[in-house]
Motif scaffolding. Sequence first.
Motif, mmCIF file in Angstrom:
data_model
loop_
_atom_site.group_PDB
_atom_site.id
_atom_site.type_symbol
_atom_site.label_atom_id
_atom_site.label_comp_id
_atom_site.label_asym_id
_atom_site.label_seq_id
_atom_site.Cartn_x
_atom_site.Cartn_y
_atom_site.Cartn_z
ATOM 1 N N ALA A 18 -12.008 -3.256 -1.361
ATOM 2 C CA ALA A 18 -11.948 -2.946 0.254
ATOM 3 C C ALA A 18 -10.354 -3.034 0.450
ATOM 4 N N VAL A 19 -9.690 -3.498 -0.238
ATOM 5 C CA VAL A 19 -8.263 -3.613 0.085
ATOM 6 C C VAL A 19 -7.903 -2.098 -0.134
ATOM 7 N N LEU A 20 -8.215 -1.500 -1.175
ATOM 8 C CA LEU A 20 -7.808 -0.373 -1.489
ATOM 9 C C LEU A 20 -8.011 0.662 -0.737
ATOM 10 N N GLN A 21 -9.137 0.597 -0.010
ATOM 11 C CA GLN A 21 -9.355 1.446 1.121
ATOM 12 C C GLN A 21 -8.600 1.191 2.346
ATOM 13 N N CYS A 22 -7.846 0.292 2.472
ATOM 14 C CA CYS A 22 -6.925 0.311 3.688
ATOM 15 C C CYS A 22 -5.757 1.118 3.613
ATOM 16 N N PRO A 23 -5.340 1.835 4.387
ATOM 17 C CA PRO A 23 -4.061 2.545 4.328
ATOM 18 C C PRO A 23 -2.918 1.882 4.683
ATOM 19 N N VAL A 24 -1.658 1.893 3.786
ATOM 20 C CA VAL A 24 -0.797 1.274 3.860
ATOM 21 C C VAL A 24 0.442 2.235 4.007
ATOM 22 N N SER A 25 1.168 2.590 5.247
ATOM 23 C CA SER A 25 2.468 3.512 5.234
ATOM 24 C C SER A 25 3.390 2.966 4.604
ATOM 25 N N ASP A 26 3.932 1.734 4.586
ATOM 26 C CA ASP A 26 4.893 1.170 3.939
ATOM 27 C C ASP A 26 4.686 0.191 3.001
#
Length: 306
Positions: A18-26
Amino acid sequence: LLSVTERTLQSLAELQEAVLQCPVSDPTALLTSSFPSSSCCSIVHVVNCEEEFQQQQLDVLWRILDPGAHTALQKHLVCGPVKVTNPSSPIGADQYFQLRKRQMYEASVIKYGELAQDEAWTEVIDTLTVAAIRFEMLSTAHRSQITLDLENNSISTKGTKSGAFVMYNCARLATLFSTFQRAVEQGTYPPLPPVSELNFSCLREEGEWLLLFNYLLPFPEVLQQAAQLPPPSKGIRITANTETVCKFLIQLSMDFSSYYNRVHILGEPFPHLFDQMFARLQLLGAVRDVFHSALATLHLPPLSQI
């Protein structure tokens, strides 16, 4: 000693996915951002207090296996259990909904007489039932235990702890404005003027100022309190004001109902009375908007009639 089971590892794998599905811009924001932030992924475990220890074990295991920035943002939202008093047999969610629906129907028959068996009434009863259940669950702080009394075979539409009471007052407002609109179409009243042309100095009733200062003006802050999680603190437990909106709506319904029962909004069609009537309608139009917005946060549609 940390006990690791296959079920624990499976739960951990699901969380990591689930964490890997969350986009992180920075990626560096994971280490520097305040919790919570739109630029990073925050993990909030919602767990029954009876399972809190198992959830803490999962948290520890995650930190051991993946000591990265994600785990620094993990928090636990611990909820109290839902207990059923004197159940004649084990009851699930479907049976509970059907029980409350039957009780809501019976209470409505007592108040309004035998109901027509059409789609419109079915929709109204379903909405009232969902509202009653959501208020029953969410009017209590998430940390506290909820006790359901299934032997109480009635839900009063006047009960101040019932979502039906809130929906009833929302419907009263809808009826007020539909009645006014019909009167305008029949030529009894002129249309409601623009806000800039209204004379709000006509509002002298104490209940009118109570609605303004206790509900209309503070409403944005109430929404913010209900949705906001606290910044990071020591420990892994957090609290949330999950009961804020329900309590706000219940109190608003009580004060609005008191005002509405005391004050006659649509008066005689005399021109010298229009200023006060229009000012009151504008005020109650804002109250109606607050009802609708607050109910929307609970995914409840406003009722136009009961």
